[in-house]
Design a protein around this motif. Structure first.
Motif, PDB file in Angstrom:
ATOM      1  N   PRO A  27       0.820  -1.226   0.000  1.00  0.00           N
ATOM      2  CA  PRO A  27       0.000   0.000   0.000  1.00  0.00           C
ATOM      3  C   PRO A  27       0.850   1.270   0.000  1.00  0.00           C
ATOM      4  N   ALA A  28       1.872   1.306   0.863  1.00  0.00           N
ATOM      5  CA  ALA A  28       2.745   2.482   0.912  1.00  0.00           C
ATOM      6  C   ALA A  28       3.455   2.660  -0.427  1.00  0.00           C
ATOM      7  N   LEU A  29       3.936   1.537  -0.977  1.00  0.00           N
ATOM      8  CA  LEU A  29       4.656   1.608  -2.248  1.00  0.00           C
ATOM      9  C   LEU A  29       3.750   2.130  -3.352  1.00  0.00           C
ATOM     10  N   LEU A  30       2.492   1.696  -3.319  1.00  0.00           N
ATOM     11  CA  LEU A  30       1.526   2.118  -4.329  1.00  0.00           C
ATOM     12  C   LEU A  30       1.338   3.638  -4.295  1.00  0.00           C
ATOM     13  N   VAL A  31       1.207   4.183  -3.074  1.00  0.00           N
ATOM     14  CA  VAL A  31       1.045   5.634  -2.932  1.00  0.00           C
ATOM     15  C   VAL A  31       2.250   6.352  -3.515  1.00  0.00           C
ATOM     16  N   ILE A  32       3.446   5.852  -3.202  1.00  0.00           N
ATOM     17  CA  ILE A  32       4.671   6.488  -3.706  1.00  0.00           C
ATOM     18  C   ILE A  32       4.748   6.378  -5.229  1.00  0.00           C
ATOM     19  N   LEU A  33       4.421   5.195  -5.753  1.00  0.00           N
ATOM     20  CA  LEU A  33       4.479   5.016  -7.205  1.00  0.00           C
ATOM     21  C   LEU A  33       3.474   5.929  -7.902  1.00  0.00           C
ATOM     22  N   ALA A  34       2.253   5.988  -7.342  1.00  0.00           N
ATOM     23  CA  ALA A  34       1.197   6.765  -8.000  1.00  0.00           C
ATOM     24  C   ALA A  34       1.451   8.261  -7.905  1.00  0.00           C
ATOM     25  N   LEU A  35       2.048   8.715  -6.796  1.00  0.00           N
ATOM     26  CA  LEU A  35       2.113  10.156  -6.576  1.00  0.00           C
ATOM     27  C   LEU A  35       3.494  10.771  -6.699  1.00  0.00           C
ATOM     28  N   GLY A  60       4.488  17.784 -10.926  1.00  0.00           N
ATOM     29  CA  GLY A  60       4.124  16.449 -11.399  1.00  0.00           C
ATOM     30  C   GLY A  60       2.740  16.055 -10.936  1.00  0.00           C
ATOM     31  N   ILE A  61       2.467  16.255  -9.641  1.00  0.00           N
ATOM     32  CA  ILE A  61       1.146  15.911  -9.109  1.00  0.00           C
ATOM     33  C   ILE A  61       0.062  16.777  -9.754  1.00  0.00           C
ATOM     34  N   TRP A  79       5.980  11.150 -15.929  1.00  0.00           N
ATOM     35  CA  TRP A  79       5.139  11.893 -16.865  1.00  0.00           C
ATOM     36  C   TRP A  79       5.807  13.214 -17.285  1.00  0.00           C
ATOM     37  N   LEU A  80       6.379  13.882 -16.294  1.00  0.00           N
ATOM     38  CA  LEU A  80       7.107  15.124 -16.588  1.00  0.00           C
ATOM     39  C   LEU A  80       8.207  14.852 -17.609  1.00  0.00           C
ATOM     40  N   ALA A  81       8.956  13.780 -17.364  1.00  0.00           N
ATOM     41  CA  ALA A  81      10.064  13.454 -18.267  1.00  0.00           C
ATOM     42  C   ALA A  81       9.530  13.203 -19.685  1.00  0.00           C
ATOM     43  N   TRP A  82       8.427  12.455 -19.761  1.00  0.00           N
ATOM     44  CA  TRP A  82       7.812  12.155 -21.057  1.00  0.00           C
ATOM     45  C   TRP A  82       7.346  13.437 -21.741  1.00  0.00           C
ATOM     46  N   GLN A  83       6.669  14.280 -20.980  1.00  0.00           N
ATOM     47  CA  GLN A  83       6.123  15.515 -21.523  1.00  0.00           C
ATOM     48  C   GLN A  83       7.222  16.453 -22.025  1.00  0.00           C
ATOM     49  N   SER A  84       8.413  16.306 -21.438  1.00  0.00           N
ATOM     50  CA  SER A  84       9.499  17.204 -21.837  1.00  0.00           C
ATOM     51  C   SER A  84      10.064  16.827 -23.203  1.00  0.00           C
ATOM     52  N   ILE A  85       9.855  15.560 -23.635  1.00  0.00           N
ATOM     53  CA  ILE A  85      10.405  15.165 -24.938  1.00  0.00           C
ATOM     54  C   ILE A  85       9.322  14.818 -25.955  1.00  0.00           C
ATOM     55  N   TYR A  86       8.046  14.876 -25.544  1.00  0.00           N
ATOM     56  CA  TYR A  86       7.012  14.463 -26.483  1.00  0.00           C
ATOM     57  C   TYR A  86       5.921  15.512 -26.598  1.00  0.00           C
ATOM     58  N   HIS A  87       5.758  16.052 -27.783  1.00  0.00           N
ATOM     59  CA  HIS A  87       4.638  16.951 -28.025  1.00  0.00           C
ATOM     60  C   HIS A  87       4.275  16.791 -29.489  1.00  0.00           C
ATOM     61  N   ASP A  88       3.215  16.061 -29.790  1.00  0.00           N
ATOM     62  CA  ASP A  88       2.877  15.670 -31.159  1.00  0.00           C
ATOM     63  C   ASP A  88       4.094  15.031 -31.818  1.00  0.00           C
ATOM     64  N   GLY A  89       4.750  14.154 -31.129  1.00  0.00           N
ATOM     65  CA  GLY A  89       5.950  13.517 -31.657  1.00  0.00           C
ATOM     66  C   GLY A  89       7.157  13.856 -30.811  1.00  0.00           C
ATOM     67  N   PHE A  90       8.212  13.096 -31.027  1.00  0.00           N
ATOM     68  CA  PHE A  90       9.412  13.282 -30.245  1.00  0.00           C
ATOM     69  C   PHE A  90      10.066  14.627 -30.559  1.00  0.00           C
ATOM     70  N   THR A  91      10.494  15.329 -29.538  1.00  0.00           N
ATOM     71  CA  THR A  91      11.144  16.614 -29.767  1.00  0.00           C
ATOM     72  C   THR A  91      12.155  16.926 -28.675  1.00  0.00           C
ATOM     73  N   LEU A  92      13.247  17.563 -29.069  1.00  0.00           N
ATOM     74  CA  LEU A  92      14.218  18.023 -28.067  1.00  0.00           C
ATOM     75  C   LEU A  92      14.174  19.540 -27.956  1.00  0.00           C
ATOM     76  N   GLU A  93      13.136  20.135 -28.569  1.00  0.00           N
ATOM     77  CA  GLU A  93      13.005  21.576 -28.600  1.00  0.00           C
ATOM     78  C   GLU A  93      13.062  22.196 -27.198  1.00  0.00           C
ATOM     79  N   ASN A  94      12.348  21.545 -26.244  1.00  0.00           N
ATOM     80  CA  ASN A  94      12.316  22.085 -24.883  1.00  0.00           C
ATOM     81  C   ASN A  94      13.718  22.155 -24.271  1.00  0.00           C
ATOM     82  N   LEU A 141       5.146   8.022 -10.897  1.00  0.00           N
ATOM     83  CA  LEU A 141       4.339   8.253 -12.100  1.00  0.00           C
ATOM     84  C   LEU A 141       4.346   9.731 -12.535  1.00  0.00           C
ATOM     85  N   PRO A 142       4.054  10.677 -11.637  1.00  0.00           N
ATOM     86  CA  PRO A 142       4.063  12.078 -12.067  1.00  0.00           C
ATOM     87  C   PRO A 142       5.419  12.546 -12.587  1.00  0.00           C
ATOM     88  N   VAL A 143       6.499  12.117 -11.929  1.00  0.00           N
ATOM     89  CA  VAL A 143       7.816  12.558 -12.393  1.00  0.00           C
ATOM     90  C   VAL A 143       8.148  11.912 -13.742  1.00  0.00           C
TER      91      VAL A 143
END
Lengths: 285, 261
Positions: A22-30, B119-120, A37-52, A33-35
């Protein structure tokens, strides 16, 4: 045919994993996963990009902000070490009752909200604040000094907040240095200052490293203090992240800045962990 | 040996100045909060409770206080059992992956809080948890978990697991032996961990800045906004109350921890 003890062990493992999940799940979810996602969002916007990342590394505002953040963090770490070392040394060299008192005074502000301390520094440092009133009363200055809403105010308040993170590991390390060694140095004819420089100082270096790492890394991500005491001119990396999100809706840029900041922090922890254990650094927080 | 050398005197003076620097800002808040003046003036023109009145009679501040206390309480109620279970598993299990899990559970202390906050915010925006009470509580549970785990692990270190084995060999099942034998002995560090989680939730600001809104804004978010706009002594009154509350809680927690050690 499975061995009953093996079966028992497997059940034991399953139970332990169930307890931690349960504790691990909270850490993974919050956080994971969000971090991620940040990493993904930094390189993906309608396709792969290093523009950012290109922007982060070439555009002036980003570059200046990273440079400023590293400069401030270095300055804060240096000042905290200079102020913290004598206090830790004193706490270590006085009778127990006194050292408890000194350490209590060090951790007291630690348990006060960062916001409360930001308010206190505003009240102390502003143009009509206590320090300026005192200086004018003493005829040191005729005009109020600009002590806050600039880099100076940010550094003063940041050192105040981070100093306990320096003193505690220093004290913990110094406490483990056997006092026999000082006496041995003295008995061999060394002066107190020579024993300090040749024996005590080198032995306290792991504490110095742990304290400096913690203060530097925490300072890199500082947000509230520079935002409230920096007056909008001291733009640290964290403020860059928040502005890109809140004001400009530049999520890709914000993510790229966040990833670079996170990688810097992880790189520092990794580098330092080759000299001292991470437990030792994080244990104080 | 104890002769006062110049170096020793310098050490005393420097340390005293540093301690004043550390303590003074914490102490300066109370006189501002009890002064009738809008700004800190020495000597204070007169004693007054007007800033406290202003705080207690303001609906927005009161709503924010309720949110803060609710979030902090729920955080403790959820984070404490999760943290105790995790700490127990980490200390008992011989699985190699547990060491990785242990490090992962301390991630909230390693990742800069501004990154966690953004992130959150992105995650919550997708799933519709922005400006909700559950969203706020969940984030604070995550941030409070490391405090519970560190505190309980420290308590478990001085506990001999053989005792639980004995209880089980005498016929208790695992769950009962934990509650009857283990928990009473580590109770102090569990309570201390819970208190630290409470304080962490009460003080948390940066994540709240991004994910809270509407009627579910904690005290710290409103204070931050107020401080950015103007320096209102009402904040001194709130700060004094918050400081008093967290000092009392810390004293309680450390008394607990000492009892547990």
């Amino acid at each position: 045919m499975p061995d009953p003890s093996q079966k028992h062990q497997r059940r034991e493992h399953a139970l332990m994993l169930a307890l931690v999940s349960p504790a691990l799940l909270v850490i993974l979810a919050l956080i994971v996963l969000p971090v991620g996602w940040l990493a993904w969002q930094s390189i993906y916007h309608d396709g792969f990009t290093l523009e950012n990342y290109r922007r982060v590394f070439t555009e002036d505002i980003y570059w200046r902000s990273f440079a400023l953040t590293f400069e401030i963090s270095l300055a804060v770490t240096g000042i905290a070490l200079l102020l913290g070392y004598p206090v830790a040394y004193l706490a270590n060299s006085v009778p127990k009752g006194w050292s408890i008192l000194i350490l209590s005074l060090v951790v007291l502000p630690f348990w006060t909200s960062v916001l409360v301390r930001a308010y206190a520094w505003l009240a102390l440092l502003q143009r009509t604040g206590v320090i300026n009133q005192l200086l004018r009363y003493l005829d040191v200055t005729s005009e109020p000094l600009a002590l806050v809403h600039n880099t100076f105010g940010t550094v003063v308040a940041t050192v105040h907040i981070l100093l306990p993170f320096m003193v505690l590991p220093l004290y913990a390390t110094m406490q483990k240095i056997p006092s026999d060694l000082m006496q041995a140095g003295a008995s061999l004819g060394a002066s107190p200052s020579l024993t300090f420089v040749r024996v005590f100082l080198p032995l306290s270096l792991p504490g110095v490293l742990a304290g400096c790492t913690m203060v530097f890394v925490l300072c890199l991500g500082f947000y509230i203090t520079p935002e409230l005491l920096g007056g909008g001119r001291t733009v640290m990396v964290s403020m860059l992240v928040s502005r890109n999100v809140e004001l400009y809706n530049q999520f890709g840029a914000a993510s790229a800045v966040a990833v670079v900041l996170l990688l810097s922090v992880l790189a520092i922890f990794f580098a330092v962990s080759r000299f001292i254990s991470l437990d030792r650094i994080l244990g104080q927080k | 040996m104890t002769r006062l050398s110049p170096a020793r005197i310098a050490l005393y003076v420097i340390s005293a100045l540093v301690l004043v620097y550390l303590i003074l800002p914490v102490l300066i808040i109370a006189p501002i909060s009890f002064s009738s003046a809008r700004f800190l003036t020495f000597p204070p023109p007169s004693f007054s409770l007007r800033w406290y009145q202003q705080y207690f009679s303001n609906a927005a501040w009161m709503q924010a206080t309720r949110v803060t206390l609710t979030v902090a309480l729920l955080t403790v109620v959820i984070a404490t059992p999760l943290g105790v279970a995790a700490a127990y598993a980490i200390s008992q299990s011989k699985l190699r992956i547990m060491r990785v899990i242990h490090v992962a559970l301390l991630l909230p202390l390693v990742v800069p809080i501004i990154i966690t906050a953004v992130g959150i915010f992105f995650l919550y925006a997708k799933v519709g948890l922005v400006a909700t009470l559950p969203g706020l509580v969940l984030a604070n549970v995550m941030l409070g978990l490391p405090y519970v785990i560190i505190s309980v692990l420290a308590g478990l270190q001085s506990f001999d697991p053989a005792q639980e084995m004995v209880a089980r060999s005498l016929g208790m099942n695992r769950l009962r032996s934990f509650f009857a034998v283990t928990l009473p002995q580590i109770k102090s560090s569990v309570v201390a961990g819970g208190i630290f989680a409470f304080i962490s939730a009460m003080d948390e600001t940066i994540v709240a800045l991004f994910i809270s809104g509407g009627q579910y804004q904690p005290l710290t978010k409103r204070m931050f906004t107020a401080l950015r706009d103007e320096i209102d002594p009402t904040i001194a009154a709130i700060s004094t109350l918050m400081t008093a509350a967290s000092f009392m809680l810390v004293l309680l927690a450390s008394a607990r921890q000492r009892k547990g050690a």
